[in-house]
Design a protein around this motif. Structure first.
Motif, PDB file in Angstrom:
ATOM      1  N   LEU A 189       0.504  -1.526  -0.004  1.00 52.17           N
ATOM      2  CA  LEU A 189       0.119  -0.306   0.354  1.00 52.17           C
ATOM      3  C   LEU A 189       0.976   1.210  -0.081  1.00 52.17           C
ATOM      4  O   LEU A 189       0.608   2.018  -0.164  1.00 52.17           O
ATOM      5  CB  LEU A 189      -0.625  -0.125   1.082  1.00 52.17           C
ATOM      6  N   ASN A 190       1.932   1.011   0.881  1.00 50.23           N
ATOM      7  CA  ASN A 190       3.281   2.090   1.066  1.00 50.23           C
ATOM      8  C   ASN A 190       4.189   1.314   1.379  1.00 50.23           C
ATOM      9  O   ASN A 190       4.542   0.446   1.538  1.00 50.23           O
ATOM     10  CB  ASN A 190       2.319   3.603   1.661  1.00 50.23           C
ATOM     11  N   ASP A 191       5.344   2.439   1.712  1.00 50.71           N
ATOM     12  CA  ASP A 191       6.705   1.900   2.032  1.00 50.71           C
ATOM     13  C   ASP A 191       6.740   1.328   3.527  1.00 50.71           C
ATOM     14  O   ASP A 191       7.328   0.233   3.430  1.00 50.71           O
ATOM     15  CB  ASP A 191       7.961   3.548   2.138  1.00 50.71           C
ATOM     16  N   ARG A 192       4.896   1.438   4.095  1.00 48.21           N
ATOM     17  CA  ARG A 192       5.072   0.624   5.977  1.00 48.21           C
ATOM     18  C   ARG A 192       4.587  -0.290   5.742  1.00 48.21           C
ATOM     19  O   ARG A 192       3.820  -1.455   6.316  1.00 48.21           O
ATOM     20  CB  ARG A 192       4.931   1.316   6.717  1.00 48.21           C
ATOM     21  N   PHE A 193       3.229  -0.289   4.793  1.00 49.31           N
ATOM     22  CA  PHE A 193       2.119  -0.957   4.628  1.00 49.31           C
ATOM     23  C   PHE A 193       1.812  -2.384   3.020  1.00 49.31           C
ATOM     24  O   PHE A 193       2.036  -1.684   2.538  1.00 49.31           O
ATOM     25  CB  PHE A 193       0.816  -0.357   5.246  1.00 49.31           C
ATOM     26  N   GLU A 194       1.686  -3.072   4.553  1.00 53.22           N
ATOM     27  CA  GLU A 194       1.431  -4.743   2.625  1.00 53.22           C
ATOM     28  C   GLU A 194       0.502  -5.811   2.973  1.00 53.22           C
ATOM     29  O   GLU A 194       0.038  -5.941   4.566  1.00 53.22           O
ATOM     30  CB  GLU A 194       3.080  -5.708   2.553  1.00 53.22           C
ATOM     31  N   LEU A 195       0.322  -5.919   2.545  1.00 55.10           N
ATOM     32  CA  LEU A 195      -0.630  -6.840   2.864  1.00 55.10           C
ATOM     33  C   LEU A 195      -1.078  -7.885   1.875  1.00 55.10           C
ATOM     34  O   LEU A 195      -0.289  -8.171   0.766  1.00 55.10           O
ATOM     35  CB  LEU A 195      -2.565  -5.939   3.030  1.00 55.10           C
ATOM     36  N   GLY A 196      -1.194  -8.683   1.832  1.00 57.95           N
ATOM     37  CA  GLY A 196      -1.642 -10.518   1.009  1.00 57.95           C
ATOM     38  C   GLY A 196      -2.873 -11.566   1.092  1.00 57.95           C
ATOM     39  O   GLY A 196      -3.425 -11.209   2.402  1.00 57.95           O
ATOM     40  N   GLY A 197      -2.360 -12.533   1.080  1.00 60.96           N
ATOM     41  CA  GLY A 197      -3.222 -13.251   0.807  1.00 60.96           C
ATOM     42  C   GLY A 197      -3.080 -14.385   0.333  1.00 60.96           C
ATOM     43  O   GLY A 197      -2.557 -15.214  -0.891  1.00 60.96           O
ATOM     44  N   GLU A 198      -3.842 -16.240   0.557  1.00 61.31           N
ATOM     45  CA  GLU A 198      -3.704 -17.215  -0.598  1.00 61.31           C
ATOM     46  C   GLU A 198      -4.982 -17.903  -0.741  1.00 61.31           C
ATOM     47  O   GLU A 198      -5.478 -17.855   0.741  1.00 61.31           O
ATOM     48  CB  GLU A 198      -2.891 -17.712  -0.276  1.00 61.31           C
ATOM     49  N   VAL A 199      -5.769 -18.347  -1.561  1.00 60.33           N
ATOM     50  CA  VAL A 199      -6.143 -19.863  -1.270  1.00 60.33           C
ATOM     51  C   VAL A 199      -6.283 -20.861  -2.086  1.00 60.33           C
ATOM     52  O   VAL A 199      -5.516 -20.177  -2.878  1.00 60.33           O
ATOM     53  CB  VAL A 199      -7.993 -18.703  -2.027  1.00 60.33           C
ATOM     54  N   ARG A 200      -6.516 -21.559  -1.144  1.00 62.00           N
ATOM     55  CA  ARG A 200      -5.990 -23.531  -1.633  1.00 62.00           C
ATOM     56  C   ARG A 200      -6.601 -24.123  -1.432  1.00 62.00           C
ATOM     57  O   ARG A 200      -7.414 -24.374  -0.116  1.00 62.00           O
ATOM     58  CB  ARG A 200      -4.704 -23.806  -0.676  1.00 62.00           C
ATOM     59  N   VAL A 201      -7.309 -24.931  -2.232  1.00 59.38           N
ATOM     60  CA  VAL A 201      -8.175 -25.904  -2.354  1.00 59.38           C
ATOM     61  C   VAL A 201      -6.985 -27.403  -2.972  1.00 59.38           C
ATOM     62  O   VAL A 201      -6.841 -27.827  -3.548  1.00 59.38           O
ATOM     63  CB  VAL A 201      -9.288 -25.609  -3.206  1.00 59.38           C
ATOM     64  N   ASP A 202      -7.425 -28.874  -1.813  1.00 56.62           N
ATOM     65  CA  ASP A 202      -7.177 -30.035  -2.084  1.00 56.62           C
ATOM     66  C   ASP A 202      -8.024 -29.851  -1.773  1.00 56.62           C
ATOM     67  O   ASP A 202      -8.066 -31.092  -0.852  1.00 56.62           O
ATOM     68  CB  ASP A 202      -6.390 -30.292  -0.950  1.00 56.62           C
TER      69      ASP A 202
END
Length: 257
Positions: A189-202
């Protein structure tokens, strides 16, 4: 007169030129820059701890570490995480750990081949042990400096063993072929904030596991960050006295190296 001309010629030959000095400075700076090689290794470690005492005593800890190797067309990542929560009963609470390893080989800028494996050990959930191995093809949908988005799918294998105290199938072991699919991404988002994620199906005939992860990272100083993450796990086939869903939300300090 001849002596004056001779002295003038000698001074012109021996006098340095500004162009030569500038070229020497450029050559020196290029040597310094070329000598600085970025290491392909990186990683982080995190730790969170919650303790409370009112009518009852409660303690919860979580920890984790990861190491990444990223060079040319090869990317490798190993991870370790633990969750522990003290419950009121002997067989209640959370006590689990995960080990995972993933490898990615870039075919070109858009496509890659991947393989990943994960081992989970849990003292209280339906499955005491689970080992999952998957491989397949993936595609990079977004690859920019501040955001990434990847998808992938392929076949796999899963071994699982139920708890000895399972009311339905105590200690039952299962081997099955599965289909794996995932979607993962991150954004700064900027120099200090980061976001992320993952969706996995087995997906498997005996059990289908859906895993959803998300995190928000706030950099506090050079290498230390505040990390908030949430993991949601759903198993289609569980014991009669267990819930299909598990949720783990943590807050911890993360150190990047």
């Amino acid at each position: 007169m001849k002596a004056l001309v001779l002295l003038t010629a000698i001074s012109l030959i021996s006098a340095p030129t500004w162009g030569d000095e500038e070229n020497e400075e450029l050559d020196e700076s290029s040597i310094v820059e070329s000598s600085v090689v970025e290491s392909p290794w990186s990683g982080n470690a995190k730790l969170g701890f919650i303790f409370s005492k009112t009518n009852e005593t409660s303690m919860s800890t979580n920890s984790g570490a990861s190491i990444i190797y990223d060079k040319d067309e090869w990317q490798q990542k190993g991870e370790f995480s633990t969750y522990y929560t003290k419950g009121n009963e002997d067989n209640d609470g959370t006590n689990k750990y995960n080990l995972s390893y993933g490898m990615k080989h870039l075919i070109n800028d858009a496509w890659f081949v991947y393989t990943n494996s994960k081992y989970e050990h849990d003292l209280y959930a339906t499955y005491r042990k689970q080992l999952t191995i998957a491989t397949g093809f993936g595609a990079t949908l977004i690859d920019e400096e501040d955001k990434t988005l990847n998808i992938g799918a392929g076949p796999g294998y899963r071994f699982s063993q139920r708890q000895d105290f399972d009311p339905d199938l105590p200690g039952k072991k299962e081997d099955e072929v599965i289909a794996n699919a995932f979607l993962e991404g991150s954004s700064k988002l900027n120099d200090r904030f980061e976001l992320g994620g993952e969706v996995r199906v087995d997906y498997g005939e005996e059990n289908t596991t859906t895993n959803i992860k998300g995190y928000l990272k706030n950099q506090l100083m050079a290498q230390v960050s505040l990390l908030l993450d949430t993991e949601y796990i759903n198993n289609s086939n569980v014991a009669a006295d267990s819930s299909n869903s598990e949720i783990y939300s943590t807050i911890s300090l993360s150190y990047d190296f």
